[in-house]
Motif scaffolding. Structure first.
Motif, PDB file in Angstrom:
ATOM      1  N   LEU A   1       4.206  -9.708   7.588  1.00 37.11           N
ATOM      2  CA  LEU A   1       2.994  -9.465   6.802  1.00 37.11           C
ATOM      3  C   LEU A   1       3.338  -9.139   5.351  1.00 37.11           C
ATOM      4  O   LEU A   1       2.675  -9.623   4.420  1.00 37.11           O
ATOM      5  CB  LEU A   1       2.196  -8.319   7.425  1.00 37.11           C
ATOM      6  CG  LEU A   1       1.691  -8.524   8.858  1.00 37.11           C
ATOM      7  CD1 LEU A   1       1.006  -7.259   9.356  1.00 37.11           C
ATOM      8  CD2 LEU A   1       0.735  -9.703   8.930  1.00 37.11           C
ATOM      9  N   ARG A   2       4.362  -8.341   5.130  1.00 40.75           N
ATOM     10  CA  ARG A   2       4.727  -7.950   3.769  1.00 40.75           C
ATOM     11  C   ARG A   2       5.345  -9.113   3.005  1.00 40.75           C
ATOM     12  O   ARG A   2       5.081  -9.268   1.809  1.00 40.75           O
ATOM     13  CB  ARG A   2       5.686  -6.758   3.826  1.00 40.75           C
ATOM     14  CG  ARG A   2       5.000  -5.475   4.265  1.00 40.75           C
ATOM     15  CD  ARG A   2       5.967  -4.348   4.559  1.00 40.75           C
ATOM     16  NE  ARG A   2       5.251  -3.111   4.871  1.00 40.75           N
ATOM     17  CZ  ARG A   2       5.819  -2.007   5.349  1.00 40.75           C
ATOM     18  NH1 ARG A   2       7.127  -1.988   5.563  1.00 40.75           N
ATOM     19  NH2 ARG A   2       5.097  -0.936   5.610  1.00 40.75           N
ATOM     20  N   TRP A   3       6.154  -9.894   3.665  1.00 39.17           N
ATOM     21  CA  TRP A   3       6.701 -11.074   2.989  1.00 39.17           C
ATOM     22  C   TRP A   3       5.590 -12.019   2.554  1.00 39.17           C
ATOM     23  O   TRP A   3       5.594 -12.524   1.432  1.00 39.17           O
ATOM     24  CB  TRP A   3       7.659 -11.795   3.939  1.00 39.17           C
ATOM     25  CG  TRP A   3       9.054 -11.254   3.923  1.00 39.17           C
ATOM     26  CD1 TRP A   3       9.498 -10.131   3.301  1.00 39.17           C
ATOM     27  CD2 TRP A   3      10.187 -11.838   4.560  1.00 39.17           C
ATOM     28  NE1 TRP A   3      10.841  -9.965   3.518  1.00 39.17           N
ATOM     29  CE2 TRP A   3      11.293 -10.998   4.290  1.00 39.17           C
ATOM     30  CE3 TRP A   3      10.378 -12.970   5.336  1.00 39.17           C
ATOM     31  CZ2 TRP A   3      12.575 -11.277   4.759  1.00 39.17           C
ATOM     32  CZ3 TRP A   3      11.650 -13.242   5.814  1.00 39.17           C
ATOM     33  CH2 TRP A   3      12.735 -12.406   5.530  1.00 39.17           C
ATOM     34  N   MET A   4       4.664 -12.279   3.440  1.00 47.02           N
ATOM     35  CA  MET A   4       3.584 -13.223   3.115  1.00 47.02           C
ATOM     36  C   MET A   4       2.693 -12.680   1.997  1.00 47.02           C
ATOM     37  O   MET A   4       2.291 -13.424   1.089  1.00 47.02           O
ATOM     38  CB  MET A   4       2.758 -13.500   4.362  1.00 47.02           C
ATOM     39  CG  MET A   4       3.520 -14.206   5.482  1.00 47.02           C
ATOM     40  SD  MET A   4       3.902 -15.924   5.095  1.00 47.02           S
ATOM     41  CE  MET A   4       2.332 -16.685   5.419  1.00 47.02           C
TER      42      MET A   4
ATOM     43  N   LEU B   1      13.912  -1.344   5.787  1.00 47.34           N
ATOM     44  CA  LEU B   1      14.640  -2.193   4.850  1.00 47.34           C
ATOM     45  C   LEU B   1      13.691  -2.874   3.869  1.00 47.34           C
ATOM     46  O   LEU B   1      14.031  -3.073   2.696  1.00 47.34           O
ATOM     47  CB  LEU B   1      15.436  -3.237   5.627  1.00 47.34           C
ATOM     48  CG  LEU B   1      16.488  -4.026   4.854  1.00 47.34           C
ATOM     49  CD1 LEU B   1      17.539  -3.097   4.271  1.00 47.34           C
ATOM     50  CD2 LEU B   1      17.146  -5.068   5.750  1.00 47.34           C
ATOM     51  N   TRP B   2      12.500  -3.259   4.331  1.00 48.15           N
ATOM     52  CA  TRP B   2      11.476  -3.852   3.460  1.00 48.15           C
ATOM     53  C   TRP B   2      10.236  -2.975   3.510  1.00 48.15           C
ATOM     54  O   TRP B   2       9.260  -3.291   4.202  1.00 48.15           O
ATOM     55  CB  TRP B   2      11.136  -5.270   3.905  1.00 48.15           C
ATOM     56  CG  TRP B   2      12.116  -6.290   3.433  1.00 48.15           C
ATOM     57  CD1 TRP B   2      12.164  -6.872   2.195  1.00 48.15           C
ATOM     58  CD2 TRP B   2      13.198  -6.860   4.179  1.00 48.15           C
ATOM     59  NE1 TRP B   2      13.211  -7.757   2.128  1.00 48.15           N
ATOM     60  CE2 TRP B   2      13.865  -7.780   3.334  1.00 48.15           C
ATOM     61  CE3 TRP B   2      13.675  -6.691   5.465  1.00 48.15           C
ATOM     62  CZ2 TRP B   2      14.964  -8.510   3.738  1.00 48.15           C
ATOM     63  CZ3 TRP B   2      14.770  -7.411   5.878  1.00 48.15           C
ATOM     64  CH2 TRP B   2      15.411  -8.313   5.027  1.00 48.15           C
ATOM     65  N   PRO B   3      10.227  -1.862   2.783  1.00 52.02           N
ATOM     66  CA  PRO B   3       9.038  -0.993   2.807  1.00 52.02           C
ATOM     67  C   PRO B   3       7.878  -1.633   2.051  1.00 52.02           C
ATOM     68  O   PRO B   3       8.017  -2.685   1.407  1.00 52.02           O
ATOM     69  CB  PRO B   3       9.523   0.281   2.111  1.00 52.02           C
ATOM     70  CG  PRO B   3      10.609  -0.193   1.197  1.00 52.02           C
ATOM     71  CD  PRO B   3      11.281  -1.339   1.908  1.00 52.02           C
ATOM     72  N   ALA B   4       6.744  -0.988   2.136  1.00 51.27           N
ATOM     73  CA  ALA B   4       5.545  -1.515   1.477  1.00 51.27           C
ATOM     74  C   ALA B   4       5.580  -1.218  -0.019  1.00 51.27           C
ATOM     75  O   ALA B   4       6.018  -0.150  -0.453  1.00 51.27           O
ATOM     76  CB  ALA B   4       4.298  -0.896   2.091  1.00 51.27           C
TER      77      ALA B   4
ATOM     78  N   HIS C   1       7.804  -9.138  -5.748  1.00 50.80           N
ATOM     79  CA  HIS C   1       6.378  -9.433  -5.603  1.00 50.80           C
ATOM     80  C   HIS C   1       5.999 -10.499  -6.616  1.00 50.80           C
ATOM     81  O   HIS C   1       6.318 -10.391  -7.805  1.00 50.80           O
ATOM     82  CB  HIS C   1       5.536  -8.177  -5.823  1.00 50.80           C
ATOM     83  CG  HIS C   1       4.177  -8.245  -5.202  1.00 50.80           C
ATOM     84  ND1 HIS C   1       3.191  -9.115  -5.620  1.00 50.80           N
ATOM     85  CD2 HIS C   1       3.634  -7.551  -4.164  1.00 50.80           C
ATOM     86  CE1 HIS C   1       2.110  -8.946  -4.887  1.00 50.80           C
ATOM     87  NE2 HIS C   1       2.352  -8.008  -3.989  1.00 50.80           N
ATOM     88  N   VAL C   2       5.330 -11.524  -6.126  1.00 47.20           N
ATOM     89  CA  VAL C   2       4.863 -12.610  -6.984  1.00 47.20           C
ATOM     90  C   VAL C   2       3.447 -12.285  -7.431  1.00 47.20           C
ATOM     91  O   VAL C   2       2.571 -11.997  -6.597  1.00 47.20           O
ATOM     92  CB  VAL C   2       4.906 -13.954  -6.236  1.00 47.20           C
ATOM     93  CG1 VAL C   2       4.372 -15.077  -7.125  1.00 47.20           C
ATOM     94  CG2 VAL C   2       6.327 -14.264  -5.782  1.00 47.20           C
TER      95      VAL C   2
END
Length: 727
Positions: A58-61, A453-456, A540-541
């Motif tokens: 979800l965070r990657w997308m 590792l990939w927090p919000a 972040h894009v």
């Protein structure tokens, strides 16, 4: 020539040949290497479920405008790999059974059939989805299988950089290591191979030279966001995922009691009567019982939603060793003040016994209580005091049974050997109890590591017109900066600005590129170090319009509970009234047939009379007194020939003009017997008396007639159809 007469040099050469042959047989006659959880089944099953329960996809997308996720294809260029990385990936793809698209030599020559071109990737690159690169790392951690040596923790001091297995026969362990775990024949001959001591998990977490260790993983992760070339960024992201898979493999192994207690000897336990069939029974039973998709401890959707995106601990070391006592070893890991989470390795070692770390057999007096016998048998077990409190042998005294904790959980089984000693061991029932507790915990730690590792990202307020980005920087970050990059339509990135951040405050990053052309994007990369020392890298894009980017996933909000109605407002469910039975249709009335003595004949259908209230005294039709009961009252009915009859009304006479017995107000019979009370609108079939008629109505022969019901004038309830009275 005998050995006594053989030259000394010949005896030496013969001994060397025998030693070389024995070493070769020891290496090549071995079965499959021993390991903890089965890599293809249990490890990958844990990763599958952890990914479903985490917020990584979800965070990657959300941070890439739906352009990067777990199923995004990533290519690895062999030309960019070092020699160890290329050997590692080649062996992992071959032994792991993963079919990658392309790779060195995958493209056929010019004369090859066209259908073979579908497996050719431009430039002979390896191509797999991001999810499968993560799986490659899980499998690569055991290539070669001797890498499993650094998956252990010292049972007395978990924070040491090395560990030791206090087993009594190091030479035998070294031989088994050579045969089963890929050790070298030279190490066996020179006695320099593994013999119960080696680097622990702490050493793996710090290893700068290991291509799968965390330091290399973080280096690849930074390059995957900051390099200009999009193909190079994809290459390093794939390698970062391979390193992450290896890290997850090591972390999940700490949910195996033999790994968490430094028990290498347990990996060479006999699995069957065959001499060479050795391994870890714990792992083999887990593979056969659960496979990859039936692991125990599946959580409900509400439980998954509550925990998604929230890490259990604040550092990598705390996930594994939180709650461990400080170590006095000079190279030991120093844990900063954490959240109080009990690390996976500490939890496993304190609460579960492994194959070779069970206490030694003891002589126990049968007069001991079950609790005292368990306390004596568990001496030196290194279990948590909470597990030892209330422990007992069940049954006791007995030749065999179980050592149970205070909660009734089996810690180990026991039997009695030939010398009469009580011997603890781990059997299948104990293994299954361990699976129920350890597999879900390993999955939860895997999920937490992904979310840690990939927090919000914090909530981002982007003003595309002014080129400003506002957000609150989390406290505790060290050397936090934001890199502002401009990405063209081809995906190439250029660093535009570097802005230092103030942790714990709301910061504004200005100078974001505006007026972007078609396909161009502005990208921000947060680079910092956590308070525990681990790197933090997020990208972040940003689109071309002003927007507020929320936190992903949003904070969990439980569904509103339905308010309970007050007791006085609760109405009982309406009970359906029973449907009334339909009234019987009246039979058509026929003219009565005169009897032999002028009395009406009996009706064809005789109805059951209902008991009527008898009068005080009744007479028969011939003037004789009726039979009375013991109470001095007349019986319920009289017959025409002297039997008791009901008392007739005052205005009724018998067929011969004699006064009839006075019946009750609501019933008479054709011959003076009591009749059932008829409805108001019904008469008997042949002129028998019905309901009490009104005073102004008479029968055809002067007797009182029943009053016809409303709506039936002169019908069946009135006079007969012929209109004539028949004697």
């Amino acid at each position: 020539m005998s050995s006594e007469t053989r030259p000394r040099g010949g005896r030496l050469r013969a001994w060397l040949r025998r030693s070389a042959l024995a070493a070769a047989l020891a290496v090549f006659a071995a079965p499959a290497p021993a390991a903890a959880w089965d890599a293809r089944a249990t490890h990958l099953g844990m990763v599958d479920r952890a990914l479903l329960e985490s917020a990584l996809h979800l965070r990657w997308m959300a941070a890439s405008e739906l352009q990067r996720g777990l199923f995004t294809p990533l290519r690895v260029d062999p030309r960019r790999l070092t020699a160890p990385e290329r050997r590692m990936l080649t062996a992992a793809l071959q032994l792991g059974g993963l079919e990658a698209l392309g790779g060195p030599g995958a493209c056929p020559g010019l004369g090859a059939p066209l259908e073979t071109q579908r497996y050719c990737v431009q430039g002979d690159l390896w191509e797999l989805p991001a999810l499968q690169w993560l799986q490659v790392g899980v499998l690569a951690e055991l290539v070669p299988s001797a890498r499993a040596v650094h998956h252990f923790v010292d049972r007395d001091d978990p924070l040491r950089r090395d560990f030791s297995d206090p087993q009594p026969r190091p030479g035998l362990l070294r031989l088994r290591q050579v045969r089963h775990n890929g050790g070298s024949a030279a190490a066996l001959a020179t006695q320099t191979g593994f013999s119960g001591q080696g680097p622990s998990v702490i050493s793996f977490l710090r290893d700068e030279a290991d291509p799968l260790a965390p330091p290399q993983m973080w280096r690849h992760l930074e390059l995957s966001s900051t390099l200009p070339d999009p193909e190079a960024r994809a290459h390093h992201l794939a390698l970062a995922l391979v390193g992450l898979g290896a890290l997850l493999h090591v972390a999940q192994d700490l949910a195996v009691p033999a790994h968490a207690r430094g028990d290498v000897s347990g990996f060479f336990s006999p699995l069957s009567p065959s001499p060479g069939d050795r391994g870890l029974p714990f792992a083999e039973l887990a593979r056969l019982a659960f496979g990859r998709s039936a692991l125990p401890g599946r959580r409900t959707p509400d439980e998954v939603a509550r925990a998604r995106g929230i890490p259990l601990a604040g550092s990598l070391a705390e996930h594994l060793f939180g709650g461990a006592a400080p170590s006095k070893d000079p190279g030991a890991l120093v844990l900063p003040e954490g959240t109080g989470y009990e690390g996976l390795a500490v939890f496993t070692a304190r609460r579960f016994l492994s194959e070779a770390s069970v206490p030694a057999p003891r002589f126990l007096d049968e007069d001991l209580t079950p609790e005292a016998a368990a306390a004596e048998l568990l001496q030196g077990s290194r279990l948590d005091p909470a597990e030892l409190e209330g422990a007992r042998l069940h049954p006791w005294p007995a030749l065999r049974g179980y050592i149970q904790s205070g909660t009734g959980r089996p810690l180990a089984a026991f039997d009695t050997d030939d010398d009469g000693r009580v011997r603890p061991y781990v059997d299948e029932a104990v293994y299954r109890e361990q699976f129920v507790h350890l597999a879900p915990r390993a999955i939860e730690v895997t999920r937490s590591l992904l979310d840690w590792l990939w927090p919000a990202w914090p909530e981002l307020d982007f003003d595309a017109t002014a080129g400003n980005l506002d957000f609150a920087v989390p406290p505790g970050l060290v050397d936090a900066v934001v890199l502002v990059l401009r990405q063209d339509a081809a995906g190439a990135r250029t660093i535009v600005r570097k802005v230092a951040l103030r942790p714990g405050e709301r910061n504004r990053v200005s100078g974001i590129p505006t007026g972007l052309g078609e396909g161009e994007r502005a990208v921000v990369v947060l680079r910092a170090r956590r308070a525990t020392g681990e790197p933090l890298l997020l990208e972040h894009v940003l689109g071309g319009e002003s927007k507020v980017y929320p936190v992903v996933p949003a904070p969990y909000v439980p569904p509103p509970a339905e308010p309970a109605a007050p007791a006085e407002d609760i109405e009982a469910a309406p009970v359906a009234a029973p449907e009334p039975e339909p009234a019987p249709e009246p039979e058509p009335e026929l003219a009565p047939t005169p009897g032999t003595k002028g009395q009406p004949a009996k009706a064809g259908t005789k109805s059951q009379p209902a008991p009527a209230q008898p009068p005080a005294r009744a007479t028969s039709p011939k003037g004789q007194p009726a039979k009375t009961t013991d109470a001095g009252q007349a019986s319920d009915a009289t017959s025409p020939k002297g039997q008791p009859a009901a008392k007739p009304p005052a205005d009724a006479t018998s067929p011969k003009g004699q006064p009839a017995a006075k019946p009750p107000a609501d019933a008479t019979s054709p011959k003076g017997q009591p009749a059932a009370k008829p409805p108001a609108d019904a008469t008997s079939p042949k002129g028998q008396p019905a309901a009490k008629p009104p005073a102004d109505a008479t029968s055809p022969k002067g007797q009182p007639a029943a009053k016809p019901p409303a709506g039936d004038p002169g019908g069946a309830a009135g006079t007969p159809p012929s209109g004539k009275a028949k004697g």
